[in-house]
Design an enzyme around this catalytic site. Sequence first.
Site, PDB file in Angstrom:
ATOM      1  N   GLU A 213     -64.093  64.373  96.264  1.00  0.00           N
ATOM      2  CA  GLU A 213     -65.306  65.114  95.936  1.00  0.00           C
ATOM      3  C   GLU A 213     -65.026  66.598  95.691  1.00  0.00           C
ATOM      4  O   GLU A 213     -65.649  67.219  94.831  1.00  0.00           O
ATOM      5  CB  GLU A 213     -66.351  64.955  97.040  1.00  0.00           C
ATOM      6  CG  GLU A 213     -66.999  63.579  97.110  1.00  0.00           C
ATOM      7  CD  GLU A 213     -66.191  62.559  97.902  1.00  0.00           C
ATOM      8  OE1 GLU A 213     -66.632  61.394  97.984  1.00  0.00           O
ATOM      9  OE2 GLU A 213     -65.119  62.933  98.430  1.00  0.00           O
TER      10      GLU A 213
ATOM     11  N   GLN B 173     -70.820  60.194  94.234  1.00  0.00           N
ATOM     12  CA  GLN B 173     -71.391  58.849  94.251  1.00  0.00           C
ATOM     13  C   GLN B 173     -72.682  58.733  95.061  1.00  0.00           C
ATOM     14  O   GLN B 173     -73.609  58.030  94.673  1.00  0.00           O
ATOM     15  CB  GLN B 173     -70.347  57.865  94.774  1.00  0.00           C
ATOM     16  CG  GLN B 173     -70.646  56.433  94.422  1.00  0.00           C
ATOM     17  CD  GLN B 173     -69.408  55.580  94.593  1.00  0.00           C
ATOM     18  OE1 GLN B 173     -69.025  55.262  95.705  1.00  0.00           O
ATOM     19  NE2 GLN B 173     -68.781  55.200  93.487  1.00  0.00           N
TER      20      GLN B 173
ATOM     21  N   ASP C 136     -74.812  61.747 100.417  1.00  0.00           N
ATOM     22  CA  ASP C 136     -74.175  61.824 101.738  1.00  0.00           C
ATOM     23  C   ASP C 136     -72.704  62.215 101.651  1.00  0.00           C
ATOM     24  O   ASP C 136     -72.120  62.650 102.650  1.00  0.00           O
ATOM     25  CB  ASP C 136     -74.274  60.468 102.437  1.00  0.00           C
ATOM     26  CG  ASP C 136     -75.706  59.966 102.517  1.00  0.00           C
ATOM     27  OD1 ASP C 136     -76.334  60.138 103.557  1.00  0.00           O
ATOM     28  OD2 ASP C 136     -76.182  59.412 101.507  1.00  0.00           O
TER      29      ASP C 136
ATOM     30  N   ILE D 294     -71.445  64.464  99.421  1.00  0.00           N
ATOM     31  CA  ILE D 294     -71.238  65.732  98.723  1.00  0.00           C
ATOM     32  C   ILE D 294     -70.552  66.760  99.613  1.00  0.00           C
ATOM     33  O   ILE D 294     -69.972  67.733  99.143  1.00  0.00           O
ATOM     34  CB  ILE D 294     -72.573  66.303  98.193  1.00  0.00           C
ATOM     35  CG1 ILE D 294     -72.307  67.349  97.104  1.00  0.00           C
ATOM     36  CG2 ILE D 294     -73.413  66.893  99.330  1.00  0.00           C
ATOM     37  CD1 ILE D 294     -73.536  67.828  96.385  1.00  0.00           C
TER      38      ILE D 294
ATOM     39  N   PRO E 195     -67.708  67.061 101.327  1.00  0.00           N
ATOM     40  CA  PRO E 195     -66.340  67.519 101.060  1.00  0.00           C
ATOM     41  C   PRO E 195     -66.248  68.464  99.867  1.00  0.00           C
ATOM     42  O   PRO E 195     -65.280  69.217  99.757  1.00  0.00           O
ATOM     43  CB  PRO E 195     -65.565  66.221 100.792  1.00  0.00           C
ATOM     44  CG  PRO E 195     -66.349  65.163 101.485  1.00  0.00           C
ATOM     45  CD  PRO E 195     -67.779  65.585 101.332  1.00  0.00           C
TER      46      PRO E 195
ATOM     47  N   HIS F  63     -75.815  56.374 103.005  1.00  0.00           N
ATOM     48  CA  HIS F  63     -76.147  56.149 101.597  1.00  0.00           C
ATOM     49  C   HIS F  63     -77.610  56.460 101.308  1.00  0.00           C
ATOM     50  O   HIS F  63     -78.145  56.019 100.295  1.00  0.00           O
ATOM     51  CB  HIS F  63     -75.849  54.690 101.201  1.00  0.00           C
ATOM     52  CG  HIS F  63     -74.411  54.319 101.341  1.00  0.00           C
ATOM     53  ND1 HIS F  63     -73.856  53.948 102.547  1.00  0.00           N
ATOM     54  CD2 HIS F  63     -73.398  54.274 100.439  1.00  0.00           C
ATOM     55  CE1 HIS F  63     -72.568  53.681 102.370  1.00  0.00           C
ATOM     56  NE2 HIS F  63     -72.272  53.874 101.101  1.00  0.00           N
TER      57      HIS F  63
END
Length: 690
Positions: free
Chosen positions: A411, A433, A436, A438, A440, A480
Amino acid sequence: MENTLHEKVSQDILLKAYNHMMLAKAMADIYEENRNVTKYVHSTSRGHEAIQLATAYQLKKEDWVSPYYRDESILLGIGFEPYQLMLQLLAKADDPFSGGRSYYSHPSSRDEDKPKIIHQSSATGMQTIPTAGVAQGIKYIQDFNLQQFENNPVVVCSLGDNSVTEGEVSEALQFSALHQLPIIFLVQDNEWGISVTKEEARTCDAYDFVAGFTGLSRMRVDGTDFVESYEAMKKAVDFVRTERKPLVVCAKTVLIGHHTSGVRREFYRDEEDLTKHRAKDPGEILRNHLIDAGVDEELLKQITKKARLEAEEAFERAQKAEDPKPETVMQHVFAPTPITEEVGTREPEGGEKIVMVDAAIHAIQELMWKHPEALLYGQDVGERIGGVFRETVTLGKKFGSKRVFNTAIQEAYIIGSTTGMSAVGLKPIVEVQFADYIYPGINQLITEISKSSYLSQGKFPVSNIIRVPIGAYGGGGPYHSGSVESILANIKGIKIAYPSNAADFKGLLKAAYYDPNPVVMLEHKGLYWSKVPGTEDAKTIEPAEDYILPFGKGKVIIEADKNETEKGRTLLVVTYGMGVYWAKEASKNFNGRVEVIDLRTLIPLDEELVFERVKAHGKCIVLTEEQLNNSFAEAFAHRISKNCFKYLDAPVETMGSLDTPAVPINLVLEREMLPNAEKLSAKIEEMLKY
C-alpha cells in the site's frame, strides 16, 4: 557488480571537486561560527562530499535525483550556488526550493539546465518510494514513446544506510527489481543513525541486505575517496543509462560534522570516534592525491581561501535577503484546478441506468482511451479478475498489462509512487483494496503527497486518483468494513470525494482526473451494485462522456416543504455516502419536514450551501457512517454551530456508528453498531420537538 573501471580522472574534474569540497567545508564552518544566525535546524555534507560530488558530476539535465538532508554537496555539484542553498538555510523568501517553508538541503527543482528534483522530506528512507515512482514513470514514458530524450534518463535516490531498515525502502527495492526500473539507490554509510550505532541498528549493511533482491545489481565503493567514487559512479550511471536496470551503490563515508545543528556530535560521540572519522576527511584525501599528482600546493591554498571568501559573501547576502511575507503562508496548499463548473450532459436523452461500479469503469475507460498518460494499478485490479469488487473489470484486457496491472501487497508503494509518476507528467489511478488497509500508505500520503505542492512552492503538486472501497454492509467484518474519512480529512493538502450515485461518481472521477492535486475517491462497497435494500437510487442514467462534476458542490437531494419551513417546522440532514439512503428513507416519515443535502465531496466542502440551508431551517443533523467521537461529522457540526449560531433553534446534532474499535462481523452486532433509517427517524422526531 564490482568497480573495475580504472580510467584516469582529469585534473580539471579533480580541481573542480576540490573547490566544491572546500566550499562545503567553508559553508559548514560558517554555519557553526554563526549559530545565533543559523537558528533553523540543518545538516551538512561533511564527510560525504566525495561520493556526493562524484554522483552529481555524472548527471545530465534529463536525469532525476533525490538528495537527502545531508546532500548539499550533490546540490553544489549539479550547479546550485552557495547563496541559493543559504537562502533555504535561513528560510528566506527567495529560497528557490520552498520559499522559506522547509529545512536546509530539502530541495525541489524543475530547472531546465539541471537534473530534476521532486519535493524532498525529512522522513528518512521515505524518498525511496516517490523516487522509484519517477523511475517507474520514465520507464512507462519510454515504453509508450510518449516523450523523446537526448539521453536515457537515470534516476538517483540517495539515502543513509540506517534508513535502509525502514520497511518502505524494501517496497521500493522490491518494485524496482521486479519491474527493472532505471534507478540507482545511493546508500551513504557513515555508521551512525543519529546516536544509534550500526551494531545497534542492523545485522548487515545495505550491500549484503539487498543481495536477496533478484535483478538488483550492487556495488561497494569507498565514498571518502573522490577518484574511486568518480570511477564507480561513472560505471554505475553508464550501466543504468544503457541497461535500464536498477543498481544499489553502497558508499562507505564518515560523519565529520554533527548529525544536525540540533543534535551535536559532542552529545553522543567520543573523541576516539571523531578522530577515526576525521582521518578519512574526503577533502584531505583529495588534497593529498592532487599533491602526489604534482599539483602546486599553493594553488590548493588559493582554492581554499577563495572558497571561504565566496561562502562568506554568500552568507552575508543571504542574511540580508527578505523573509517571506506573512500573507504568503497559505499559497500552494493546492494547485489551481481548471474544473470549477459543472459541464456536459448529466442525463443524455435515451440513456440507460447503470450501477455505480460501471460508472467508474466507464469513466476510467473513456479517460484512458483519450489520455495515454493515464494508467491504473493496485492489488488485483489486473485482467485476471478486475478487482475484488469487479470495479476494474474489462480494463486490463482493453489496455494491456503495462497500463493496467497488479501490484504486490504494498500500500505504501501504491500510494507513494504516484508522487514520482505525477512529477514526470503521468496520471496514475491507483487502488487500495479496502479502506481498512490504507494505513500502511498513510505515511506516504501525509509525509510526501500532501506536502509536495506546499513545500515545493507549487512545482510538484501530486496529480493522482487513489480509489478506496469503503464502508460496511452484509457482515464484511472488522477488516473489510471500516470508515476512514476522518483520518483522511485531517490531512491537509489532499482532496476527498465520497459519491453516492453513479452519475456523481462518473462526474467526480472526471473532475479528479483533470485536477492537478491528489484525490482520494471513497467508494462505498454497498453502493457499487445497489445490493443493499433501499439503495436502488444509486443507479442513475449514465452521463455523457463530456460530463464533469466539480469538487466542493453539494446538492439538495430532498427539499423540505416551503410552507413548513416558513413555520419553523423543518430540519436539515447533512450527509454523504450510505447516509444519503438512510436520510432519504427516514424523510418519508415526516411529510415535507426534512431536507437532505448530499455533500458529494468532503474536501473541498460546500459549507456555503450547508450554512445557507441551516439558516433557513434552524435545526440540523450531520449524519455519518463513521464512529462518531472525534469524527469529521463532529468537527463539521462545530463549524455549522459557530457560523449559524444565531439562526439555530436547537444544538446541531450528529449521528453515526457506535464507538467500537471495529465493525463486528455478526450481522446482529453490525446492525446494532451502524446507523440506519429507523435510528435516524427517532433522532429527527426528537429534534422536531424544538
